[in-house]
Design a protein around this motif. Structure first.
Motif, PDB file in Angstrom:
ATOM      1  N   UNK A  10       0.422   2.705  -0.993  1.00 53.95           N
ATOM      2  CA  UNK A  10      -0.932   2.347  -1.389  1.00 53.95           C
ATOM      3  C   UNK A  10      -1.488   3.260  -2.471  1.00 53.95           C
ATOM      4  N   UNK A  11      -0.939   4.487  -2.579  1.00 58.56           N
ATOM      5  CA  UNK A  11      -1.467   5.459  -3.543  1.00 58.56           C
ATOM      6  C   UNK A  11      -0.606   5.603  -4.789  1.00 58.56           C
ATOM      7  N   UNK A  12       0.354   4.724  -4.992  1.00 54.83           N
ATOM      8  CA  UNK A  12       1.057   4.672  -6.266  1.00 54.83           C
ATOM      9  C   UNK A  12       2.254   5.579  -6.430  1.00 54.83           C
TER      10      UNK A  12
ATOM     11  N   UNK B 262       2.958   7.697   6.610  1.00 54.00           N
ATOM     12  CA  UNK B 262       2.993   8.328   5.297  1.00 54.00           C
ATOM     13  C   UNK B 262       3.627   7.415   4.255  1.00 54.00           C
ATOM     14  N   UNK B 263       4.662   6.673   4.637  1.00 52.70           N
ATOM     15  CA  UNK B 263       5.284   5.728   3.699  1.00 52.70           C
ATOM     16  C   UNK B 263       4.276   4.660   3.270  1.00 52.70           C
TER      17      UNK B 263
ATOM     18  N   UNK C 181      -0.891   9.669  -7.446  1.00 49.85           N
ATOM     19  CA  UNK C 181      -1.229   9.080  -8.750  1.00 49.85           C
ATOM     20  C   UNK C 181      -2.522   8.268  -8.697  1.00 49.85           C
ATOM     21  N   UNK C 182      -2.753   7.564  -7.589  1.00 51.69           N
ATOM     22  CA  UNK C 182      -3.975   6.779  -7.420  1.00 51.69           C
ATOM     23  C   UNK C 182      -4.844   7.449  -6.366  1.00 51.69           C
ATOM     24  N   UNK C 183      -5.465   8.581  -6.735  1.00 52.73           N
ATOM     25  CA  UNK C 183      -6.248   9.345  -5.765  1.00 52.73           C
ATOM     26  C   UNK C 183      -7.719   8.975  -5.828  1.00 52.73           C
TER      27      UNK C 183
END
Length: 289
Positions: free
Chosen positions: A36-38, A30-31, A287-289
């Protein structure tokens, strides 16, 4: 759209059959996903003797997560300072800061994170004295402790110090000390507006922070459908104060809450036992989905 930066609070939910080992692997995954997803930060809690919660040693887990990632900020949400010697905490987090410069946050709270019996074992009869311990910790981090003792490694500046809480008293203390404040909305949703108002009203600029900074941790569960999200919510015990629904619905609820509280940052707590569902929830809210 949620305009506040988003972060993650991980309590390392445990569930059979994998137990602790599987939960810790899930937190590592998860970390990496969060990075990677902001997401801005990834914090881990401290709880002792709590069924189905595997977050007990924040400094150890942070060291592992920092080695498994490259850029996301990692921290404690939080170290329960009443259980520890301030100098030990300062040295642990100075070491983490030395290993991973600019990536470590030290959040501390006044609760025990444990039953009264376990708290006595942790403290070995020493008085809690949270305010005094907090002052000692800040002094050790700044290299200005009255004893003249310097923490090791002495050449490493201490990481940012945060005060965590869910009450107006903790908010006032954070404001008076000029610390960033993390309010646990997921524990006391009704008290959020009053506490944050108290924090801002009592804030005094310090060498650490020139203006108030409010992080709000909020419980949220997202899934592809509202029905699936509510199934996860019921399996987690159906706690109150949780934003539940599909991705757009939960993102909308978070945006409303952020605006209502004028939060500088939201930290999402998705305390569900299904590791894949937890990852997917954060993916839908990222945020970066």
């Amino acid at each position: 759209m949620v305009r506040s930066p988003l972060s993650i609070l991980d309590l390392v939910p445990l569930a059979p059959p994998g137990g602790a080992a599987a939960a810790l692997r899930a937190s590592t995954d998860l970390a990496r996903l969060a990075e990677s997803r902001g997401f801005r930060r990834y914090w881990v809690g401290e709880h002792h003797g709590v069924p189905n919660v595997g977050a007990a040693a924040p400094a150890v887990l942070i060291a592992h997560l920092a080695a498994a990632t490259t850029s996301i900020r990692l921290g404690s949400g939080g170290v329960m300072l009443a259980n520890h010697a301030p100098m030990v905490v300062a040295e642990q987090f100075a070491t983490l800061e030395g290993l991973h410069p600019g990536r470590i946050d030290l959040g501390v709270g006044s609760a025990a994170g444990a039953t009264a019996e376990i708290a006595r074992v942790l403290r070995q009869g020493a008085p809690a004295g949270f305010a005094g311990k907090l002052a000692d910790l800040a002094a050790f981090l700044d290299g200005r402790h009255h004893s003249g003792i310097r923490v090791s490694p002495a050449a490493v500046p201490g990481p940012p110090l945060w005060l965590l809480g869910a009450s107006e008293s903790s908010a006032r203390l954070a404001g008076e000390l000029g610390l960033p404040y993390a309010f646990a909305h997921h524990l006391n949703a009704a008290g959020a507006e009053g506490a944050l108002g108290t924090y801002r009203g009592s804030f005094r600029a310090s060498a650490r922070l020139g203006e108030p900074y409010c992080l709000v941790s909020v419980a949220a569960i997202a899934a592809d459908t509202e029905e699936a999200a509510f199934r996860l919510w019921r399996a987690a015990g159906g706690p109150d104060g949780v934003a539940v629904g599909d991705g757009p619905t939960v993102r909308g609820a978070l945006a409303v809450l952020s605006g209502k509280l004028a939060a500088d940052e939201l930290m999402i707590v998705t305390n569900v036992f299904d590791a894949a569902a937890r990852r997917h929830s954060y993916t839908l809210l990222a945020p970066l989905s």
